[in-house]
Every structure is written in structure tokens, then in C-alpha cells.
Design an enzyme around this catalytic site. Sequence first.
Site, PDB file in Angstrom:
ATOM      1  N   GLU A 148     -80.164 -47.200   1.573  1.00 26.37           N
ATOM      2  CA  GLU A 148     -79.992 -45.887   2.008  1.00 26.37           C
ATOM      3  C   GLU A 148     -80.434 -44.896   1.067  1.00 26.37           C
ATOM      4  O   GLU A 148     -80.106 -45.178  -0.193  1.00 26.37           O
ATOM      5  CB  GLU A 148     -78.640 -45.539   2.499  1.00 26.37           C
ATOM      6  CG  GLU A 148     -78.416 -45.922   3.911  1.00 26.37           C
ATOM      7  CD  GLU A 148     -76.884 -46.942   3.750  1.00 26.37           C
ATOM      8  OE1 GLU A 148     -76.279 -46.939   2.882  1.00 26.37           O
ATOM      9  OE2 GLU A 148     -77.151 -47.790   4.722  1.00 26.37           O
ATOM     10  N   ASN A 153     -84.263 -37.091  -1.648  1.00 28.29           N
ATOM     11  CA  ASN A 153     -84.727 -37.954  -2.705  1.00 28.29           C
ATOM     12  C   ASN A 153     -86.173 -38.481  -2.559  1.00 28.29           C
ATOM     13  O   ASN A 153     -86.394 -39.521  -2.408  1.00 28.29           O
ATOM     14  CB  ASN A 153     -83.775 -38.930  -3.172  1.00 28.29           C
ATOM     15  CG  ASN A 153     -83.920 -39.628  -4.304  1.00 28.29           C
ATOM     16  OD1 ASN A 153     -84.972 -39.414  -4.857  1.00 28.29           O
ATOM     17  ND2 ASN A 153     -83.081 -40.312  -4.893  1.00 28.29           N
ATOM     18  N   TYR A 160     -90.061 -46.493  -3.078  1.00 23.13           N
ATOM     19  CA  TYR A 160     -89.728 -47.588  -1.891  1.00 23.13           C
ATOM     20  C   TYR A 160     -90.887 -47.950  -0.987  1.00 23.13           C
ATOM     21  O   TYR A 160     -91.119 -48.868  -0.708  1.00 23.13           O
ATOM     22  CB  TYR A 160     -88.645 -47.355  -1.177  1.00 23.13           C
ATOM     23  CG  TYR A 160     -86.931 -46.980  -2.035  1.00 23.13           C
ATOM     24  CD1 TYR A 160     -87.040 -47.942  -2.908  1.00 23.13           C
ATOM     25  CD2 TYR A 160     -86.296 -45.893  -1.797  1.00 23.13           C
ATOM     26  CE1 TYR A 160     -85.816 -47.756  -3.759  1.00 23.13           C
ATOM     27  CE2 TYR A 160     -85.134 -45.972  -2.522  1.00 23.13           C
ATOM     28  CZ  TYR A 160     -84.927 -46.668  -3.676  1.00 23.13           C
ATOM     29  OH  TYR A 160     -83.799 -46.405  -4.451  1.00 23.13           O
TER      30      TYR A 160
HETATM   31  C1  LIG Z   1     -86.100 -43.278  -8.528  1.00 21.80           C
HETATM   32  C2  LIG Z   1     -86.085 -43.470  -9.957  1.00 21.80           C
HETATM   33  C3  LIG Z   1     -85.462 -44.777 -10.156  1.00 21.80           C
HETATM   34  C4  LIG Z   1     -87.766 -43.832 -10.591  1.00 21.80           C
HETATM   35  O1  LIG Z   1     -87.794 -44.460 -11.744  1.00 21.80           O
HETATM   36  P1  LIG Z   1     -88.914 -43.958 -12.651  1.00 21.80           P
HETATM   37  O2  LIG Z   1     -88.816 -45.009 -13.956  1.00 21.80           O
HETATM   38  O3  LIG Z   1     -89.032 -42.605 -13.029  1.00 21.80           O
HETATM   39  O4  LIG Z   1     -90.179 -44.420 -11.987  1.00 21.80           O
HETATM   40  P2  LIG Z   1     -91.602 -45.062 -12.173  1.00 21.80           P
HETATM   41  O5  LIG Z   1     -91.990 -44.225 -13.348  1.00 21.80           O
HETATM   42  O6  LIG Z   1     -91.469 -46.589 -12.485  1.00 21.80           O
HETATM   43  O7  LIG Z   1     -92.363 -44.537 -10.745  1.00 21.80           O
HETATM   44  C5  LIG Z   1     -92.723 -45.572  -9.909  1.00 21.80           C
HETATM   45  C6  LIG Z   1     -92.976 -44.915  -8.699  1.00 21.80           C
HETATM   46  O8  LIG Z   1     -91.657 -44.130  -8.145  1.00 21.80           O
HETATM   47  C7  LIG Z   1     -92.317 -42.816  -7.484  1.00 21.80           C
HETATM   48  N1  LIG Z   1     -91.787 -41.585  -8.344  1.00 21.80           N
HETATM   49  C8  LIG Z   1     -91.198 -41.758  -9.649  1.00 21.80           C
HETATM   50  N2  LIG Z   1     -90.724 -40.469  -9.927  1.00 21.80           N
HETATM   51  C9  LIG Z   1     -91.343 -39.508  -9.112  1.00 21.80           C
HETATM   52  C10 LIG Z   1     -91.339 -38.356  -8.871  1.00 21.80           C
HETATM   53  N3  LIG Z   1     -90.787 -37.443  -9.864  1.00 21.80           N
HETATM   54  N4  LIG Z   1     -91.939 -37.619  -7.885  1.00 21.80           N
HETATM   55  C11 LIG Z   1     -92.478 -38.336  -7.032  1.00 21.80           C
HETATM   56  N5  LIG Z   1     -92.667 -39.800  -6.996  1.00 21.80           N
HETATM   57  C12 LIG Z   1     -91.925 -40.353  -8.071  1.00 21.80           C
HETATM   58  C13 LIG Z   1     -93.691 -42.779  -7.466  1.00 21.80           C
HETATM   59  O9  LIG Z   1     -93.930 -43.420  -6.370  1.00 21.80           O
HETATM   60  C14 LIG Z   1     -94.190 -43.804  -8.708  1.00 21.80           C
HETATM   61  O10 LIG Z   1     -95.311 -44.337  -8.676  1.00 21.80           O
HETATM   62  P3  LIG Z   1     -96.705 -43.513  -9.371  1.00 21.80           P
HETATM   63  O11 LIG Z   1     -96.206 -43.531 -10.889  1.00 21.80           O
HETATM   64  O12 LIG Z   1     -97.709 -44.630  -8.981  1.00 21.80           O
HETATM   65  O13 LIG Z   1     -96.636 -42.100  -8.705  1.00 21.80           O
HETATM   66  C15 LIG Z   1     -85.722 -42.325 -10.886  1.00 21.80           C
HETATM   67  O14 LIG Z   1     -86.230 -41.294 -10.667  1.00 21.80           O
HETATM   68  C16 LIG Z   1     -84.019 -42.269 -10.832  1.00 21.80           C
HETATM   69  O15 LIG Z   1     -83.349 -43.070 -11.635  1.00 21.80           O
HETATM   70  N6  LIG Z   1     -83.651 -41.415 -10.127  1.00 21.80           N
HETATM   71  C17 LIG Z   1     -82.246 -40.980  -9.898  1.00 21.80           C
HETATM   72  C18 LIG Z   1     -81.658 -42.097  -9.249  1.00 21.80           C
HETATM   73  C19 LIG Z   1     -81.994 -42.303  -7.873  1.00 21.80           C
HETATM   74  O16 LIG Z   1     -82.119 -41.281  -7.063  1.00 21.80           O
HETATM   75  N7  LIG Z   1     -82.126 -43.557  -7.428  1.00 21.80           N
HETATM   76  C20 LIG Z   1     -82.279 -43.797  -5.970  1.00 21.80           C
HETATM   77  C21 LIG Z   1     -81.089 -43.882  -5.216  1.00 21.80           C
HETATM   78  S1  LIG Z   1     -81.253 -44.543  -3.818  1.00 21.80           S
END
Ligand SMILES: CC(C)(COP(=O)(O)OP(=O)(O)OC[C@H]1O[C@@H](n2cnc3c(N)ncnc32)[C@H](O)[C@@H]1OP(=O)(O)O)[C@@H](O)C(=O)NCCC(=O)NCCS
Length: 219
Positions: A148, A153, A160
Site C-alpha cells: 500500500e 507518494n 514500484y
Molecule cells: C521511495 C524511495 C525509497 C526511493 O529511494 P531512492 O533511493 O531515492 O530511489 P532511487 O534513486 O533508487 O530511484 C529509483 C526509482 O524511483 C523513482 N523515484 C525515486 N525518487 C523519485 C522522485 N523524487 N520523483 C519521481 N520518481 C522517483 C524513479 O522511478 C527512480 O527511477 P529513475 O532513476 O529511473 O527515474 C525514497 O524516496 C524514500 O525513502 N521515500 C520516503 C519513504 C517512502 O515513501 N517509502 C515508500 C513507502 S510505501
Amino acid sequence: MPCYMRLMRKEDIAQVTKIDHEVFPTLWPPTNYKRELENRLAHYIVACDARETVEEPRVEVASGKDVSGLMSKVKRLFNYMRFFGEEPPPSSREHVIGFAGFWIMADEAHLTNIAVWESSRRQGIGELLLISVIDLAMELNASIMTLEVRASNTAAQSLYRKYGFIQVGLRRGYYINEREDGVLMSTENITSGSFQAHFQKVRQAYAERWKLALPKITR
Ligand SMILES: CC(C)(COP(=O)(O)OP(=O)(O)OC[C@H]1O[C@@H](n2cnc3c(N)ncnc32)[C@H](O)[C@@H]1OP(=O)(O)O)[C@@H](O)C(=O)NCCC(=O)NCCS
């Protein structure tokens, strides 16, 4: 960023809890990671920075009802300070920069959490965590992965979708504090040929983009 993945251990709880509180401040009750580690259904992975360690005080505060544990730690600290006149030196720990976990229920792996420290985002850590949890779920014979996510977000949803999750439902007002909708997402069967083909393709693209051999999860 050079990092490696391994299963979460007891000594990671303080750092993981810190990330969790920072990233999900409105989550109530907050996740009890000590209990999660004792839960046979739960599986957690941490991402550690390969370049640096963090310093933590040697005396950790015991959680919950572990009063005798807390007392003995206070006693040990008191004795140390009596003899050496100062606090014990901090211990070095691996630096946890992100974590992810899921619960296995029957053949379903339900992603409970994935988070990366704000300062370490957009460097491929979140993606590597997701690859690792999918690998682990396959190893544990799961057939599908579900989760979920908040409707707002978009960063997480984009991650995902990249790995084959699609929206399968909407829970109105699921996040009670903000009355925000929860988007239900699921993969197809992760052992199917089509999922595997897509997974291998995005995995390969990841390895080429970040110029690394995908690390194995260490135990
Ligand atoms: C979601 C999260 C884990 C992604 O981690 P991250 O290390 O920044 O992600 P990555 O650098 O590996 O990015 C992988 C993909 O995620 C997506 N993504 C990550 N940050 C993004 C942003 N700010 N905007 C849009 N897409 C994003 C993209 O699809 C990206 O692929 P791309 O580089 O080809 O565009 C991080 O933003 C986070 O910790 N967020 C807060 C916690 C959260 O919301 N968790 C999910 C709970 S359901």
C-alpha cells in the site's frame, strides 16, 4: 554510492528506527523493529554505506519492559564512569542508509516498508533495496508481492511501477491522520516468465547504469 545489502540485525534497530521516525513521522504506533526481527513472517534488509561507519554510544537504552536489561546497562555505565571518569568510547557501526521489509503470508510477500535517508536518495539505493526484497521474496517461494502506498507518494509509485507493480485497488482514507487514500499495488506472479523477463531486464539496466555487479544479500 557504493553500498551493500544484508539482512537486518539487532544492532541495526537504532539506526533503522531513526530513519523510520524521520521518514514516517505520523505513523502511529511506530513500527517496533525489535518485535519485527522476532517475527518469523517478517524479513528485513538494510542498505549499508560501504565507505563509512557511524559512531554510536556503547550504552543503548533498552526498550519496552526490559527494565532489568536497562538497569544492568546503567550499572555498567556507572561502574565505567567511576573508574575512568568519562563515558565509554563510542563503538563503530556499519552505516545504515536505507532499509526495506516484507511479511510473508501464504504465498504473498507484502512490502511493509522501504525507506532511504533523504541525503542518500536518487542514487539508486531505493531501487537496489527493491531488487533485493524481490530476490529474497523469490527465494522464500512467494508468488506475488503486494503493498500500500499513499496516493500522493509519486516517487515510490514510480519506483514500484518500474518493477512491474500495478494498481489493483484504492483504500479511501486509509492513512487516517491526513485522510489520504492508499493505493494498493501488486505484481503478477513473480515466478512467471513475463515477470522474470521484465525483472531481469530492469535489473540489468540498473547494473549498467550504476556500473556495478548487483551485490548479493549477505546474512
Ligand atoms: C521511495 C524511495 C525509497 C526511493 O529511494 P531512492 O533511493 O531515492 O530511489 P532511487 O534513486 O533508487 O530511484 C529509483 C526509482 O524511483 C523513482 N523515484 C525515486 N525518487 C523519485 C522522485 N523524487 N520523483 C519521481 N520518481 C522517483 C524513479 O522511478 C527512480 O527511477 P529513475 O532513476 O529511473 O527515474 C525514497 O524516496 C524514500 O525513502 N521515500 C520516503 C519513504 C517512502 O515513501 N517509502 C515508500 C513507502 S510505501
